[in-house]
Design a protein around this motif. Structure first.
Motif, mmCIF file in Angstrom:
data_model
loop_
_atom_site.group_PDB
_atom_site.id
_atom_site.type_symbol
_atom_site.label_atom_id
_atom_site.label_comp_id
_atom_site.label_asym_id
_atom_site.label_seq_id
_atom_site.Cartn_x
_atom_site.Cartn_y
_atom_site.Cartn_z
ATOM 1 N N PHE A 576 34.205 -46.992 0.783
ATOM 2 C CA PHE A 576 33.949 -46.052 1.731
ATOM 3 C C PHE A 576 33.868 -44.687 1.300
ATOM 4 C CE2 PHE A 576 31.608 -44.720 5.554
ATOM 5 C CZ PHE A 576 30.933 -44.700 5.144
ATOM 6 N N VAL A 577 35.170 -44.329 1.802
ATOM 7 C CA VAL A 577 34.907 -43.008 2.314
ATOM 8 C C VAL A 577 35.452 -42.369 1.061
ATOM 9 C CG1 VAL A 577 36.513 -43.049 4.206
ATOM 10 C CG2 VAL A 577 37.265 -43.356 2.163
ATOM 11 N N LYS A 578 34.705 -42.682 -0.556
ATOM 12 C CA LYS A 578 35.028 -41.536 -1.431
ATOM 13 C C LYS A 578 33.703 -41.177 -1.238
ATOM 14 C CE LYS A 578 38.394 -44.401 -4.038
ATOM 15 N NZ LYS A 578 38.289 -44.873 -5.364
ATOM 16 N N VAL A 579 33.019 -41.632 -0.829
ATOM 17 C CA VAL A 579 31.531 -41.451 -0.948
ATOM 18 C C VAL A 579 31.493 -40.249 0.369
ATOM 19 C CG1 VAL A 579 29.404 -41.924 -0.653
ATOM 20 C CG2 VAL A 579 30.248 -43.376 -2.009
ATOM 21 N N ASP A 580 31.149 -39.125 0.393
ATOM 22 C CA ASP A 580 31.073 -38.161 0.686
ATOM 23 C C ASP A 580 29.474 -37.546 1.210
ATOM 24 O OD1 ASP A 580 31.489 -35.544 2.934
ATOM 25 O OD2 ASP A 580 32.908 -34.585 2.004
ATOM 26 N N LEU A 581 28.953 -38.480 2.617
ATOM 27 C CA LEU A 581 27.391 -38.156 3.250
ATOM 28 C C LEU A 581 27.314 -36.813 3.888
ATOM 29 C CD1 LEU A 581 27.088 -41.455 3.791
ATOM 30 C CD2 LEU A 581 25.748 -39.834 1.935
ATOM 31 N N ARG A 582 26.670 -35.769 3.498
ATOM 32 C CA ARG A 582 26.376 -35.029 4.798
ATOM 33 C C ARG A 582 24.736 -34.572 5.250
ATOM 34 N NH1 ARG A 582 32.064 -32.303 5.830
ATOM 35 N NH2 ARG A 582 32.917 -33.479 4.189
ATOM 36 N N VAL A 632 20.183 -36.462 4.280
ATOM 37 C CA VAL A 632 21.526 -36.659 3.962
ATOM 38 C C VAL A 632 21.435 -36.707 2.358
ATOM 39 C CG1 VAL A 632 23.356 -38.969 4.359
ATOM 40 C CG2 VAL A 632 21.176 -38.236 6.260
ATOM 41 N N MET A 633 22.779 -36.304 2.079
ATOM 42 C CA MET A 633 22.812 -35.888 1.087
ATOM 43 C C MET A 633 24.603 -36.467 0.433
ATOM 44 S SD MET A 633 23.794 -32.614 -0.458
ATOM 45 C CE MET A 633 23.494 -32.481 -2.092
ATOM 46 N N VAL A 634 24.765 -37.082 -0.806
ATOM 47 C CA VAL A 634 25.786 -37.283 -1.522
ATOM 48 C C VAL A 634 26.049 -36.051 -1.954
ATOM 49 C CG1 VAL A 634 26.914 -38.807 -2.475
ATOM 50 C CG2 VAL A 634 24.843 -39.944 -1.936
ATOM 51 N N ALA A 635 27.125 -35.727 -1.192
ATOM 52 C CA ALA A 635 27.414 -33.794 -1.472
ATOM 53 C C ALA A 635 28.671 -33.999 -2.728
ATOM 54 C CB ALA A 635 28.004 -33.876 -0.180
ATOM 55 N N ASN A 636 28.972 -34.829 -2.961
ATOM 56 C CA ASN A 636 30.492 -35.476 -3.890
ATOM 57 C C ASN A 636 30.527 -35.540 -4.969
ATOM 58 O OD1 ASN A 636 30.633 -37.649 -2.431
ATOM 59 N ND2 ASN A 636 32.945 -38.173 -2.516
ATOM 60 N N LEU A 637 28.675 -36.075 -4.927
ATOM 61 C CA LEU A 637 28.363 -36.848 -6.453
ATOM 62 C C LEU A 637 28.725 -35.555 -7.582
ATOM 63 C CD1 LEU A 637 27.139 -38.994 -7.319
ATOM 64 C CD2 LEU A 637 25.429 -38.214 -7.748
ATOM 65 N N ALA A 638 29.728 -36.852 -9.233
ATOM 66 C CA ALA A 638 29.306 -35.778 -10.195
ATOM 67 C C ALA A 638 28.422 -34.886 -10.668
ATOM 68 C CB ALA A 638 29.714 -36.645 -10.870
ATOM 69 N N PRO A 639 27.982 -33.495 -10.747
ATOM 70 C CA PRO A 639 26.722 -33.170 -11.117
ATOM 71 C C PRO A 639 25.786 -33.498 -12.394
ATOM 72 C CG PRO A 639 28.719 -31.197 -10.736
ATOM 73 C CD PRO A 639 29.231 -32.572 -10.500
ATOM 74 N N ARG A 640 24.908 -33.357 -12.014
ATOM 75 C CA ARG A 640 24.074 -34.171 -13.339
ATOM 76 C C ARG A 640 23.145 -33.393 -14.356
ATOM 77 N NH1 ARG A 640 23.850 -39.204 -15.733
ATOM 78 N NH2 ARG A 640 21.902 -39.225 -16.793
ATOM 79 N N LYS A 641 23.572 -32.879 -15.292
ATOM 80 C CA LYS A 641 22.895 -32.060 -16.334
ATOM 81 C C LYS A 641 21.446 -32.792 -16.354
ATOM 82 C CE LYS A 641 23.013 -28.743 -19.749
ATOM 83 N NZ LYS A 641 22.726 -28.042 -21.213
ATOM 84 N N MET A 642 20.491 -32.535 -16.092
ATOM 85 C CA MET A 642 18.276 -32.426 -16.589
ATOM 86 C C MET A 642 18.004 -31.894 -17.489
ATOM 87 S SD MET A 642 18.145 -34.670 -12.690
ATOM 88 C CE MET A 642 16.842 -35.906 -12.975
ATOM 89 N N LYS A 643 17.056 -32.556 -17.327
ATOM 90 C CA LYS A 643 15.961 -31.474 -18.327
ATOM 91 C C LYS A 643 16.303 -30.392 -17.875
ATOM 92 C CE LYS A 643 12.205 -32.182 -21.111
ATOM 93 N NZ LYS A 643 10.270 -32.828 -21.160
#
Length: 677
Positions: A576-582, A632-643
């Motif tokens: 759980f703590v791997k997910v950094d919510l801010r 509330v955001m997931v702050a440590n999610l790997a960035p994702r390249k979008m269109k």
RNA sequence: GGGCCGGUAGCUCAGUCGGUUAGAGCAGGGGACUCAUAAUCCCUUUGUCGCGGGUUCGAGUCCUGCCCGGCCUACCA
């Protein structure tokens, strides 16, 4: 040895719900013990009753628009029907709402008064002005004063904090939805501390209790002064009004155990017996069977009451654990919360009686019902090993009956007779699984005998008719010996065996002497193998949407979301703590011209830390309404390249998508950049 | 956090007072039988007895520390 006089009780089921397979652990355990005692020639009676008083019954009757008496009469009829369906045979099944109980409560009450054990104190309690009743803790919900969590019960919060219902913020009565008010009322208490020395002595000596229980009481209660026991409830209350304290009623836990005595009284009156022989005679043994949840009442209050009123003390309180199914608590949604009635629709009660017996020991361990094991044990032990003995030999001697003299069996019957006392001792000590093991060992020796003697070969040779009869006489006697030992567990099998061999089974001693010269009736199947389909059908039939609590149902929330998306697999705290919510503030929000679903958000984590996030919430939110608010955001999610660019996180929201999207926001006071734990 | 109970074969468990090579049932494998409800019988595979230390001639068993599980309880032992 002269016969013992033994009074046995099982706990009184509450007249507010059906009997289920969890209850049955106790009633079957107790029934086996009583049947065993009777088979041994002891004078033993099995006493029980419905427990009928208290707020819960009063409320339910009120909700159903009928009298309490009508409700408890109906429930009691169900209970008695269910017990009978499982061959649980009470000598008397009474009710705590009986004149006998009132008389005994009154008598014991005056003894407590005389012993100067009763004191009066004022108690503050929440009162529901709309429902016109005081509220037990579980009928109040509100906000935890410590952690601020809403919709918590009246005694303690999920966060682990314990409090009194009066401490709750914004308390609500679950009965009416009204805001309860605090009212003071007079309560009567028993000063249990005055009995401390006695209870110390009684619980810690002479093996009235299992050792674990003795330790438990010593560590939890007896090491410090015993608290006064609140024994009264103010009107309105369904119960007995206290004669010398009008407007006050005995708390249900005062009159419930006295119900054991009241039910005994009814039995005595019907059988011309003297009540005092059972409750005021040192020679009489009193055995209570209870679940571990009500240890406290039966090992402290109850002996204290009996002692003060001059009655017999319990010889032994036998405490058992709870039932789990497949290693888990019984669950309505999983279909493992099986009502007695539902079980009987699909399966033979003997199966459950045997299965429980094969698992029950003398300790407080929980008992697990494993359905695969259940099927395997019944098939293999009862049908394959035990009943098979009769099934494979009886029909060869239908015409001639048993031999006139018991033939030489190589000592098999004598071996079985020799372990009779050891098996009896296991029953006596409630070590049923040990008893079952020993009995099955006998069956394990009897089948090879039949195999070797091969009656099916003998019958082909008319000159060996006598030998055939002898072999079957042995097989049937070994069978009968086993059935006698199993009779407390399987009374039906005992009756069928009696009918088959034309000789009633009524005493343990009968296992010592072979039966000879009796006719043998036509063999009929005694027990079917378990059909696993029936087990599955029973589970399916038992499934129902789980109602978490009365409070949850009050809000009428649908179960659809959970059904649409069931709970994910359990994760560890580390995961759980791997997910950094801010917490983050939306500082800019814009439409993305070419995107159908996306808004582009700029989120601030405080200071100069910002993140660019594309969120699929266009259908549900206007960009302008978002600017400034906290999310509330997931702050440590790997960035994702979008269109349209790089998305550096996710905004958390619930909902199914489209315009059904609901952003989460923190309560006032939260700061951007704070981590959500 | 504390208390109680437990951890032995794939599963469910037994193992007494410390004593030889740790057992049973089920499941698995092989065979036999055909009376019996696909029942029964015979043979057979499988073990770090949770982990470490100690006592002992000898430890699954006693002592101790730890790990894991269940239940209970919680500013309290």
């Amino acid at each position: 040895m002269s016969p013992r006089r033994i009074l046995v009780t099982a706990a009184l089921p509450y007249a507010n719900g059906p009997i289920h397979i969890g209850h049955l652990v106790e009633y079957i355990q107790t029934d086996i013990w009583v049947r065993f005692q009777k088979l041994r020639g002891n004078q033993c009676i099995y006493i029980c009753a419905d427990d009928t008083h208290g707020t819960a019954i009063m409320i339910r009757a009120r909700q159903e628009g009928r009298s309490e008496e009508e409700l408890i009469a109906e429930v009691q009829a169900w209970h008695e029907r269910d017990f009978a369906g499982f061959d649980i045979e009470f000598d008397n099944y009474g009710s705590t709402n009986s004149p006998e109980n009132l008389a005994l409560c009154t008598e014991i009450w005056s003894s407590l008064r005389k012993a100067d054990l009763i004191v009066e104190k004022n108690v503050s309690q929440l009162y529901d002005p709309e429902a016109g009743t005081f509220l037990a803790d579980r009928f109040v919900r509100g906000t935890c004063p410590k952690c601020g969590k809403t919709n918590q019960p009246g005694d303690s919060c999920e966060c682990g904090h314990a409090y009194s219902p009066a401490d709750l913020i914004d308390p609500v009565s679950t009965l009416s939805g009204a805001t309860p008010e605090i009212r003071e009322s007079l309560h009567l208490f028993v000063e249990l501390e005055k009995l401390h020395d006695f209870l110390n002595d009684w619980t810690q000596s002479n093996q009235h209790l299992q050792e674990e229980v003795t330790n438990y009481l010593k560590g939890h209660f007896l090491h410090e002064p015993l608290r006064d026991w609140d024994i009264s409830r103010p009107a309105p209350y369904f119960g007995f009004e206290i004669p010398d304290s009008p407007g006050n009623y005995w708390y249900v836990w005062f009159d419930a155990p006295i119900g054991y005595m009241a039910s005994t009284k009814q039995w005595c009156d019907r059988h011309g017996q003297n009540f005092d022989d059972w409750w005021r005679n040192e020679q009489t043994e009193i055995h209570h069977f209870i679940g571990k949840d009500i240890t406290y009442f039966h090992t402290l209050f109850w002996p204290g009451m009996l002692k003060s009123a001059g009655f017999n003390l319990p010889t032994k309180v036998h405490i058992h654990g709870f039932l789990t199914v497949g290693g888990e608590k019984m669950s309505k949604s999983k279909g493992t919360f099986v009502k007695a009635e539902t079980y009987l629709k699909y399966l033979d009660p003997s199966y459950l009686r045997y299965y429980y017996a094969s698992k029950l020991g003398p300790r407080l361990d929980d008992l697990d019902l494993n359905l695969d094991e259940f099927v395997a044990k019944v098939d293999s032990d009862l049908v394959g090993k035990v009943v098979n003995l009769a099934s494979r030999s009886a029909k060869f001697v239908e015409k001639v009956g048993l031999s006139a003299a018991y033939p030489d069996d190589g000592g098999l019957f004598a071996q079985g007779a020799a372990v009779g006392e050891e098996i009896a001792e296991a029953y006596e000590n409630c070590d049923y699984n040990r008893a079952m093991r020993m009995i099955l060992e006998l069956a394990g020796r009897a089948n090879p005998f039949v195999e070797a003697a091969a009656p099916w070969t003998l019958r082909k040779d008319p000159s060996k008719a006598q030998q055939l009869q002898d072999v079957c006489t042995i097989a049937l006697n070994l069978f009968r010996q086993i059935v006698i030992y199993l009779a407390p567990v399987l009374p039906r099998l005992a009756e069928q065996t009696a009918a088959l061999l034309n000789s009633p089974i009524e005493s343990w001693q009968q296992a010592q002497t072979p039966l000879t010269g009796t006719p043998v009736s036509k063999f009929q199947h005694m027990l079917q193998r378990v059909n696993p389909k029936d087990v599955n059908a029973m589970i399916e039939d038992s499934k129902e949407p789980e109602i978490i609590s009365t409070a949850a149902s009050q809000f009428n929330d649908s179960d659809q979301p959970l059904k649409d998306e069931p709970l994910a697999d359990e994760i560890s705290f580390d995961e759980f703590v791997k997910v950094d919510l801010r917490v983050a503030r939306v500082i800019a929000a814009e439409h993305v011209p070419e995107a159908r679903k996306l808004l582009q958000l700029t989120l601030s984590l405080g200071g100069n830390e910002t993140r660019n996030v594309f969120a699929g919430i266009k259908a549900a939110y206007n960009p302008d309404d978002l600017v400034g608010r906290l999310v509330v955001m997931v702050a440590n999610l790997a960035p994702r390249k979008m269109k349209f660019g790089l998305s550096e996180g996710m905004v958390v929201a619930s909902g199914s998508g489209g315009d059904e999207v609901f952003l989460l926001s923190p309560d006032a006071g939260a700061q951007p950049g704070q981590r959500v734990h």
